[in-house]
Design a protein around this motif. Structure first.
Motif, PDB file in Angstrom:
ATOM      1  N   LEU A  25      48.199  36.829  41.315  1.00 38.48           N
ATOM      2  CA  LEU A  25      47.217  37.835  41.097  1.00 38.48           C
ATOM      3  C   LEU A  25      47.212  38.804  42.090  1.00 38.48           C
ATOM      4  N   CYS A  26      47.823  39.983  41.492  1.00 41.79           N
ATOM      5  CA  CYS A  26      48.048  41.025  42.281  1.00 41.79           C
ATOM      6  C   CYS A  26      46.838  42.230  42.000  1.00 41.79           C
ATOM      7  N   GLY A  27      46.453  42.439  40.968  1.00 43.13           N
ATOM      8  CA  GLY A  27      45.454  43.545  40.593  1.00 43.13           C
ATOM      9  C   GLY A  27      44.608  43.194  39.507  1.00 43.13           C
ATOM     10  N   MET A  28      43.771  44.046  39.310  1.00 43.99           N
ATOM     11  CA  MET A  28      42.526  43.762  38.125  1.00 43.99           C
ATOM     12  C   MET A  28      42.334  45.195  37.757  1.00 43.99           C
ATOM     13  N   ILE A  29      43.300  46.095  37.600  1.00 48.37           N
ATOM     14  CA  ILE A  29      42.985  47.402  37.350  1.00 48.37           C
ATOM     15  C   ILE A  29      42.118  47.693  36.228  1.00 48.37           C
ATOM     16  N   ALA A  30      42.100  46.812  35.122  1.00 49.31           N
ATOM     17  CA  ALA A  30      41.073  46.845  33.963  1.00 49.31           C
ATOM     18  C   ALA A  30      39.632  46.993  34.242  1.00 49.31           C
ATOM     19  N   GLY A  31      39.338  46.295  35.681  1.00 49.92           N
ATOM     20  CA  GLY A  31      37.855  46.435  35.878  1.00 49.92           C
ATOM     21  C   GLY A  31      37.431  47.412  37.069  1.00 49.92           C
ATOM     22  N   TYR A  32      38.505  48.361  37.562  1.00 51.42           N
ATOM     23  CA  TYR A  32      38.210  48.949  38.769  1.00 51.42           C
ATOM     24  C   TYR A  32      37.080  49.877  38.443  1.00 51.42           C
ATOM     25  N   ASN A  33      36.417  50.126  37.476  1.00 53.53           N
ATOM     26  CA  ASN A  33      35.666  51.132  37.345  1.00 53.53           C
ATOM     27  C   ASN A  33      34.205  50.396  36.726  1.00 53.53           C
ATOM     28  N   GLY A  34      34.292  48.871  37.104  1.00 56.46           N
ATOM     29  CA  GLY A  34      33.009  48.369  36.855  1.00 56.46           C
ATOM     30  C   GLY A  34      32.990  47.547  35.310  1.00 56.46           C
ATOM     31  N   GLU A  35      34.154  47.671  34.559  1.00 55.71           N
ATOM     32  CA  GLU A  35      34.311  47.034  33.372  1.00 55.71           C
ATOM     33  C   GLU A  35      34.240  45.494  33.374  1.00 55.71           C
ATOM     34  N   ASP A  36      33.885  44.970  32.024  1.00 55.92           N
ATOM     35  CA  ASP A  36      33.769  43.525  31.967  1.00 55.92           C
ATOM     36  C   ASP A  36      35.391  42.910  31.878  1.00 55.92           C
ATOM     37  N   ILE A  37      35.498  42.290  32.943  1.00 53.78           N
ATOM     38  CA  ILE A  37      36.975  41.721  32.610  1.00 53.78           C
ATOM     39  C   ILE A  37      36.881  40.124  32.533  1.00 53.78           C
ATOM     40  N   ALA A  38      36.019  39.472  31.910  1.00 53.94           N
ATOM     41  CA  ALA A  38      35.776  38.048  31.653  1.00 53.94           C
ATOM     42  C   ALA A  38      36.993  37.423  30.879  1.00 53.94           C
ATOM     43  N   LEU A  39      37.209  36.321  31.438  1.00 53.63           N
ATOM     44  CA  LEU A  39      38.268  35.772  30.352  1.00 53.63           C
ATOM     45  C   LEU A  39      37.809  34.750  29.582  1.00 53.63           C
ATOM     46  N   LYS A  40      38.514  34.626  28.327  1.00 52.51           N
ATOM     47  CA  LYS A  40      38.041  33.599  27.325  1.00 52.51           C
ATOM     48  C   LYS A  40      38.774  32.272  27.670  1.00 52.51           C
ATOM     49  N   ASN A  41      40.199  32.445  28.372  1.00 51.43           N
ATOM     50  CA  ASN A  41      40.891  31.312  28.225  1.00 51.43           C
ATOM     51  C   ASN A  41      40.846  30.564  29.426  1.00 51.43           C
ATOM     52  N   VAL A  42      39.896  30.603  30.396  1.00 52.98           N
ATOM     53  CA  VAL A  42      39.709  30.096  31.726  1.00 52.98           C
ATOM     54  C   VAL A  42      40.045  28.594  31.531  1.00 52.98           C
ATOM     55  N   ARG A  43      39.890  27.730  30.224  1.00 53.02           N
ATOM     56  CA  ARG A  43      40.146  26.339  30.359  1.00 53.02           C
ATOM     57  C   ARG A  43      41.647  26.098  30.349  1.00 53.02           C
ATOM     58  N   THR A  44      42.400  27.184  30.026  1.00 55.15           N
ATOM     59  CA  THR A  44      43.778  26.837  30.122  1.00 55.15           C
ATOM     60  C   THR A  44      44.247  26.390  31.671  1.00 55.15           C
ATOM     61  N   TYR A  60      44.859  50.146  44.731  1.00 51.56           N
ATOM     62  CA  TYR A  60      43.861  49.522  45.794  1.00 51.56           C
ATOM     63  C   TYR A  60      42.789  50.688  46.411  1.00 51.56           C
ATOM     64  N   MET A  61      43.218  51.832  46.376  1.00 50.26           N
ATOM     65  CA  MET A  61      42.452  52.841  46.676  1.00 50.26           C
ATOM     66  C   MET A  61      41.177  52.973  46.286  1.00 50.26           C
ATOM     67  N   ARG A  62      41.080  52.672  44.889  1.00 51.18           N
ATOM     68  CA  ARG A  62      39.794  52.681  43.959  1.00 51.18           C
ATOM     69  C   ARG A  62      38.737  51.652  44.615  1.00 51.18           C
ATOM     70  N   GLY A  63      39.235  50.399  45.163  1.00 51.28           N
ATOM     71  CA  GLY A  63      38.472  49.427  45.638  1.00 51.28           C
ATOM     72  C   GLY A  63      37.743  49.872  47.070  1.00 51.28           C
ATOM     73  N   GLN A  93      30.254  55.742  41.272  1.00 57.07           N
ATOM     74  CA  GLN A  93      29.554  54.747  40.651  1.00 57.07           C
ATOM     75  C   GLN A  93      30.215  54.704  39.024  1.00 57.07           C
ATOM     76  N   GLY A  94      31.070  53.756  38.759  1.00 62.56           N
ATOM     77  CA  GLY A  94      31.897  53.571  37.606  1.00 62.56           C
ATOM     78  C   GLY A  94      33.015  54.525  37.882  1.00 62.56           C
ATOM     79  N   GLU A  95      33.243  55.604  36.848  1.00 59.85           N
ATOM     80  CA  GLU A  95      34.702  56.295  37.025  1.00 59.85           C
ATOM     81  C   GLU A  95      34.694  57.363  38.040  1.00 59.85           C
ATOM     82  N   VAL A  96      35.823  57.433  38.435  1.00 57.36           N
ATOM     83  CA  VAL A  96      36.285  58.338  39.781  1.00 57.36           C
ATOM     84  C   VAL A  96      36.321  59.579  38.869  1.00 57.36           C
ATOM     85  N   LEU A  97      35.633  60.674  39.801  1.00 59.55           N
ATOM     86  CA  LEU A  97      35.744  62.124  39.281  1.00 59.55           C
ATOM     87  C   LEU A  97      36.081  62.929  40.406  1.00 59.55           C
TER      88      LEU A  97
END
Length: 331
Positions: free
Chosen positions: A242-261, A49-52, A14-18
């Motif tokens: 769009l291959c990976g979103m490793i910044a959010g693999y532990n449940g972090e917020d990866i919301a984008l501000k520039n979606v309008r682009t 991908y193993m984290r997912g 749940q969150g970080e891998v230990l």
């Protein structure tokens, strides 16, 4: 009785891998039945991908079962065969998992030639990571000579290949990586035109300086702030693999501000899973193998020694501690 070691998933993080999410155990070597092959692994591949798969949330693939061998790519040698397609001594690539040995029916095994390409490269540059790079670049980004291509996690197993392939197509290639050492490698060794160190604290300004004419295509491995900064620099009709979103693999917020682009620049954004395009693997792997054997593709590996080192190496991979392709050497 003969036994071998394997690592199973003991609990879902749940969150970080230990380390305690895994368990090392000894199991009997299975008997080889008709049509089966017993493989002793030389290298195990560790991949984001193993984290997912460790989560039981709905995803593109079934979750990793608890108390079963952790999923993973392997390269090794056939030690016993009752399958006419494989002989003892053959080097084979498969999905043997986090284990010293595996039993296969041969369906997912691929015989490889190690004359000009080292066995370990079949888990990296001439394996799933290389194919991921090849597919995303050629079938989604489709860059033309002179265009600017941005690649996040640029020193990693996938990103490093994307950038080199884009350079071979005559593109200006800008990498994004964490730390000055990785950035120096990306530019000096791999031949990227520039590399932005996202840890330096000036991501947007540095990216603007590295891509003064904007960005025409993005290969995205990270997501979050890194992806957002690249989105802000896109030109009209940019293409994003769009291959990976490793910044959010532990449940972090990866919301984008520039979606309008995405709208204002009429951007094509395509997520992809490379194993859904197996019909293209023979072509892609042949091209990658020829480039590697011909000295036109470089790769780097981080190698952990022994199966017991796999959990810590995997945790390090998720934190960006690896440099290039992360492997575990088993034999």
């Amino acid at each position: 009785m003969n036994t071998y070691q394997r690592i199973v998933l003991a609990a879902r993080p749940q969150g970080e891998v230990l380390p305690e999410h895994f368990r090392l155990e000894s199991v009997p070597v299975p008997p080889v039945g008709e049509g089966q092959v017993l493989v002793r692994h030389q290298y195990l591949s560790l991949d984001p991908y193993m984290r997912g798969r460790m989560s039981d949330a709905k995803s593109y693939a079934a979750p990793q079962p608890l108390d079963e061998t952790m999923i993973g790519g392997t390269v090794g040698q056939v030690v016993e065969s009752k399958n006419p397609r494989f002989a003892v001594g053959d080097t084979v690539v498969g999905m043997g998992g986090w284990a010293e040995m595996s039993l296969s029916d041969g369906a997912m095994l691929r015989k490889v030639d190690t004359t000009h390409i080292p066995a370990s490269a079949y888990l990296g540059a001439v394996g799933m990571p290389g194919m991921t790079a090849w597919y995303g670049l050629n079938h989604i980004m489709k860059p033309k000579a002179g265009e600017t291509v941005a690649v996040s996690a640029a020193s990693g197993a996938v990103g490093s290949i994307v950038g080199q392939l884009a350079k071979l197509k005559g593109c200006r290639v800008v990498g994004i990586a964490g730390g000055s050492e990785k950035c120096a490698y990306v530019v000096d060794e791999l031949g990227f035109d520039a590399c932005v160190d996202y840890k330096a604290g000036n991501l947007r300004a540095d990216l603007k300086a590295a891509a003064p004419d904007g960005i025409d295509a993005i290969f995205e491995n990270v997501g979050g702030e890194v992806f957002d900064a690249a989105l802000a620099r896109t030109n009209a009709f940019a293409r994003i693999a769009l291959c990976g979103m490793i910044a959010g693999y532990n449940g972090e917020d990866i919301a984008l501000k520039n979606v309008r682009t995405l709208l204002t620049n009429r951007i094509l954004l395509q997520g992809f899973i490379v194993t859904e395009h197996m019909e293209l693997w023979p072509q892609g792997l042949t091209e990658l193998g020829q480039l590697l054997a011909g000295g036109k593709l470089k790769f780097r590996e981080s190698v952990a020694e022994g199966l017991a080192a796999a959990p810590e190496a995997f945790i390090g991979l998720l934190k960006g501690r690896n440099f290039g392709k992360q492997l575990v050497k088993l034999a």
